[in-house]
Design an enzyme around this catalytic site. Structure first.
Site, PDB file in Angstrom:
ATOM      1  N   ASP A  47      65.756  43.775   1.852  1.00 51.60           N
ATOM      2  CA  ASP A  47      65.068  45.050   2.048  1.00 51.60           C
ATOM      3  C   ASP A  47      63.895  45.112   1.074  1.00 51.60           C
ATOM      4  O   ASP A  47      63.764  44.286   0.167  1.00 51.60           O
ATOM      5  CB  ASP A  47      66.041  46.222   1.829  1.00 51.60           C
ATOM      6  CG  ASP A  47      65.640  47.476   2.593  1.00 51.60           C
ATOM      7  OD1 ASP A  47      66.362  47.870   3.532  1.00 51.60           O
ATOM      8  OD2 ASP A  47      64.581  48.078   2.264  1.00 51.60           O
ATOM      9  N   ASP A  70      60.414  40.932   2.103  1.00 55.03           N
ATOM     10  CA  ASP A  70      59.689  41.463   3.258  1.00 55.03           C
ATOM     11  C   ASP A  70      59.954  40.509   4.423  1.00 55.03           C
ATOM     12  O   ASP A  70      59.517  39.352   4.392  1.00 55.03           O
ATOM     13  CB  ASP A  70      58.187  41.525   2.927  1.00 55.03           C
ATOM     14  CG  ASP A  70      57.362  42.016   4.105  1.00 55.03           C
ATOM     15  OD1 ASP A  70      57.912  42.137   5.226  1.00 55.03           O
ATOM     16  OD2 ASP A  70      56.157  42.257   3.911  1.00 55.03           O
ATOM     17  N   VAL A  71      60.666  40.983   5.432  1.00 52.23           N
ATOM     18  CA  VAL A  71      61.074  40.084   6.523  1.00 52.23           C
ATOM     19  C   VAL A  71      59.889  39.552   7.331  1.00 52.23           C
ATOM     20  O   VAL A  71      60.023  38.589   8.085  1.00 52.23           O
ATOM     21  CB  VAL A  71      62.090  40.762   7.479  1.00 52.23           C
ATOM     22  CG1 VAL A  71      63.439  40.939   6.808  1.00 52.23           C
ATOM     23  CG2 VAL A  71      61.558  42.079   8.032  1.00 52.23           C
ATOM     24  N   SER A 150      66.375  49.194  21.016  1.00 56.58           N
ATOM     25  CA  SER A 150      66.373  50.670  21.064  1.00 56.58           C
ATOM     26  C   SER A 150      66.293  51.083  22.525  1.00 56.58           C
ATOM     27  O   SER A 150      65.757  50.334  23.359  1.00 56.58           O
ATOM     28  CB  SER A 150      65.133  51.197  20.332  1.00 56.58           C
ATOM     29  OG  SER A 150      64.907  52.558  20.656  1.00 56.58           O
ATOM     30  N   TYR A 164      55.980  50.539  18.778  1.00 58.90           N
ATOM     31  CA  TYR A 164      57.407  50.447  18.454  1.00 58.90           C
ATOM     32  C   TYR A 164      58.221  50.082  19.700  1.00 58.90           C
ATOM     33  O   TYR A 164      59.027  49.134  19.686  1.00 58.90           O
ATOM     34  CB  TYR A 164      57.876  51.786  17.892  1.00 58.90           C
ATOM     35  CG  TYR A 164      59.352  51.872  17.624  1.00 58.90           C
ATOM     36  CD1 TYR A 164      59.903  51.331  16.468  1.00 58.90           C
ATOM     37  CD2 TYR A 164      60.221  52.498  18.523  1.00 58.90           C
ATOM     38  CE1 TYR A 164      61.263  51.406  16.214  1.00 58.90           C
ATOM     39  CE2 TYR A 164      61.573  52.583  18.281  1.00 58.90           C
ATOM     40  CZ  TYR A 164      62.103  52.035  17.128  1.00 58.90           C
ATOM     41  OH  TYR A 164      63.456  52.103  16.879  1.00 58.90           O
ATOM     42  N   LYS A 168      60.619  46.738  20.660  1.00 53.90           N
ATOM     43  CA  LYS A 168      62.058  46.833  20.948  1.00 53.90           C
ATOM     44  C   LYS A 168      62.392  46.202  22.299  1.00 53.90           C
ATOM     45  O   LYS A 168      63.490  45.661  22.496  1.00 53.90           O
ATOM     46  CB  LYS A 168      62.510  48.294  20.878  1.00 53.90           C
ATOM     47  CG  LYS A 168      62.430  48.854  19.453  1.00 53.90           C
ATOM     48  CD  LYS A 168      63.308  48.066  18.495  1.00 53.90           C
ATOM     49  CE  LYS A 168      63.114  48.428  17.046  1.00 53.90           C
ATOM     50  NZ  LYS A 168      63.974  47.652  16.141  1.00 53.90           N
TER      51      LYS A 168
HETATM   52  N1  LIG Z   1      67.422  55.753  13.871  1.00 49.32           N
HETATM   53  C1  LIG Z   1      67.258  55.636  15.175  1.00 49.32           C
HETATM   54  O1  LIG Z   1      67.257  56.619  15.927  1.00 49.32           O
HETATM   55  C2  LIG Z   1      67.098  54.266  15.809  1.00 49.32           C
HETATM   56  C3  LIG Z   1      67.134  54.188  17.204  1.00 49.32           C
HETATM   57  C4  LIG Z   1      66.986  52.959  17.808  1.00 49.32           C
HETATM   58  C5  LIG Z   1      66.802  51.822  17.038  1.00 49.32           C
HETATM   59  N2  LIG Z   1      66.755  51.934  15.686  1.00 49.32           N
HETATM   60  C6  LIG Z   1      66.526  50.700  14.923  1.00 49.32           C
HETATM   61  O2  LIG Z   1      67.526  50.524  13.940  1.00 49.32           O
HETATM   62  C7  LIG Z   1      66.986  49.817  12.835  1.00 49.32           C
HETATM   63  C8  LIG Z   1      67.308  50.583  11.544  1.00 49.32           C
HETATM   64  O3  LIG Z   1      66.664  51.830  11.600  1.00 49.32           O
HETATM   65  P1  LIG Z   1      67.094  53.090  10.709  1.00 49.32           P
HETATM   66  O4  LIG Z   1      67.051  54.255  11.592  1.00 49.32           O
HETATM   67  O5  LIG Z   1      68.324  52.783   9.967  1.00 49.32           O
HETATM   68  O6  LIG Z   1      65.824  53.196   9.748  1.00 49.32           O
HETATM   69  P2  LIG Z   1      65.692  53.307   8.150  1.00 49.32           P
HETATM   70  O7  LIG Z   1      64.253  53.563   7.911  1.00 49.32           O
HETATM   71  O8  LIG Z   1      66.704  54.215   7.596  1.00 49.32           O
HETATM   72  O9  LIG Z   1      66.068  51.819   7.683  1.00 49.32           O
HETATM   73  C9  LIG Z   1      65.229  50.726   7.890  1.00 49.32           C
HETATM   74  C10 LIG Z   1      65.326  49.811   6.686  1.00 49.32           C
HETATM   75  O10 LIG Z   1      64.478  48.665   6.931  1.00 49.32           O
HETATM   76  C11 LIG Z   1      63.780  48.384   5.737  1.00 49.32           C
HETATM   77  N3  LIG Z   1      62.541  47.682   6.043  1.00 49.32           N
HETATM   78  C12 LIG Z   1      61.450  48.170   6.670  1.00 49.32           C
HETATM   79  N4  LIG Z   1      60.491  47.244   6.720  1.00 49.32           N
HETATM   80  C13 LIG Z   1      60.990  46.130   6.134  1.00 49.32           C
HETATM   81  C14 LIG Z   1      60.473  44.845   5.869  1.00 49.32           C
HETATM   82  N5  LIG Z   1      59.233  44.503   6.220  1.00 49.32           N
HETATM   83  N6  LIG Z   1      61.259  43.950   5.231  1.00 49.32           N
HETATM   84  C15 LIG Z   1      62.515  44.288   4.842  1.00 49.32           C
HETATM   85  N7  LIG Z   1      63.054  45.491   5.061  1.00 49.32           N
HETATM   86  C16 LIG Z   1      62.296  46.405   5.692  1.00 49.32           C
HETATM   87  C17 LIG Z   1      63.519  49.745   5.111  1.00 49.32           C
HETATM   88  O11 LIG Z   1      63.212  49.649   3.731  1.00 49.32           O
HETATM   89  C18 LIG Z   1      64.814  50.467   5.391  1.00 49.32           C
HETATM   90  O12 LIG Z   1      65.760  50.307   4.347  1.00 49.32           O
HETATM   91  C19 LIG Z   1      65.486  49.672  13.094  1.00 49.32           C
HETATM   92  O13 LIG Z   1      65.227  48.390  13.646  1.00 49.32           O
HETATM   93  C20 LIG Z   1      65.230  50.739  14.131  1.00 49.32           C
HETATM   94  O14 LIG Z   1      64.129  50.447  14.948  1.00 49.32           O
HETATM   95  C21 LIG Z   1      66.898  53.134  15.036  1.00 49.32           C
END
Ligand SMILES: NC(=O)c1ccc[n+]([C@@H]2O[C@H](COP(=O)([O-])OP(=O)(O)OC[C@H]3O[C@@H](n4cnc5c(N)ncnc54)[C@H](O)[C@@H]3O)[C@@H](O)[C@H]2O)c1
Length: 255
Positions: A47, A70-71, A150, A164, A168
């Protein structure tokens, strides 16, 4: 019911198995990390949030390998994976979870650099982390991957979220392609969460009342909890889903 039931005990399988969760310092990723740790797994977390990584490392000791990565950065991914191989001998499972919504942007304000950024963080990253994971094969028997897609992949996302949503959809298709390439040894599945109550929603809408109002468009009339997505993830990672690969599982309250 606002919370998932206490989950099944998967420790018979996950005990001491090494797993990498990207974006595991918050939200859905963190819920998956906690579910895996409670099942006895060892978890590497990649992260950007150094303070949270530090706190997780303090809390869980050598069960957690917390790495500020950073991924989207190819060299950083290579170096971090090398460290995992040195520490644990490789990886049994991978959760490609890190993701961003990116700036809300309609076509009249199109910015190619921003589009590329969302593509890099959400999609290119998952491809390069998966490639590194495949090479980091230890002696763990069957392996599995879960990718975070998503429902935006099929709805197109909210207005201004097309970058976005496009990434996905890419994740869903990439899951299918990779499941075929990597069968039978590695199963690859994806989840399509709907609206889950995490910081990503607040970052996007900036207002608690607007986030809460989203419940109206969900048949189950509430947002999902990260723990509910984690339950689906652990099942897809486990041999409970031994004949499931290339699938896209909705966790979306009927949306
Ligand atoms: N929350 C929702 O409603 C939802 C719905 C569908 C899909 N998703 C997907 O689920 C996943 C997690 O989302 P979330 O809601 O927990 O969001 P979040 O923002 O709480 O968590 C995302 C995490 O990814 C980390 N991150 C971002 N860019 C990064 C990078 N370049 N390198 C390393 N780490 C990085 C952030 O620091 C954070 O800790 C995402 O892929 C998101 O698209 C979320």
């Amino acid at each position: 019911m606002d919370q998932a039931m206490p989950g099944l005990d998967y420790s018979f399988y996950f005990r001491d198995r090494p797993v990498l969760v990207t974006g595991g310092a918050s939200g859905i990723g963190l819920a998956i990390v906690e579910r895996l740790l409670a099942s006895g797994a060892k978890v590497a977390i990649w992260d950007l949030r150094g303070d949270r990584l530090e706190a997780l490392a303090q809390l869980h000791g050598d069960r957690v390998l917390a790495q500020e990565v950073d991924v989207a950065d190819t060299d950083a991914v290579r170096a971090a994976m090398a460290k995992i191989v040195t520490t644990w001998g490789g990886l049994a499972h991978l959760v490609n979870n890190a993701g961003i919504i990116g700036r809300i942007m309609t076509l009249d304000a199109f910015d190619a650099d921003e589009f590329q950024r969302v593509l890099s963080v959400n999609l290119v990253s998952a491809a390069q982390v998966t490639a590194a994971f495949v090479k980091a094969d230890g002696d763990f028997g069957e392996r599995s991957i879960v990718n975070l897609s998503s429902i935006a992949a099929r709805t197109g996302g909210m207005l201004g979220n097309f970058a976005y949503a496009t990434t996905k959809a890419g994740i869903a298709t990439m899951t299918l392609s990779m499941s075929k390439e990597l069968a039978p040894k590695v199963r690859v599945n994806a989840m399509a969460p709907g609206i889950i109550d995490t910081e990503i929603q607040m970052d996007s809408l900036g207002d608690r009342a607007k986030v809460d109002a989203l419940a109206d468009i969900i048949p189950m009339k509430r947002l999902g909890q990260p723990t509910e997505v984690a339950e689906a993830a652990i099942w897809l990672l486990s041999p409970g889903s031994s004949y499931t690969t290339g699938s896209l599982l909705d966790v979306a309250g009927g949306r």
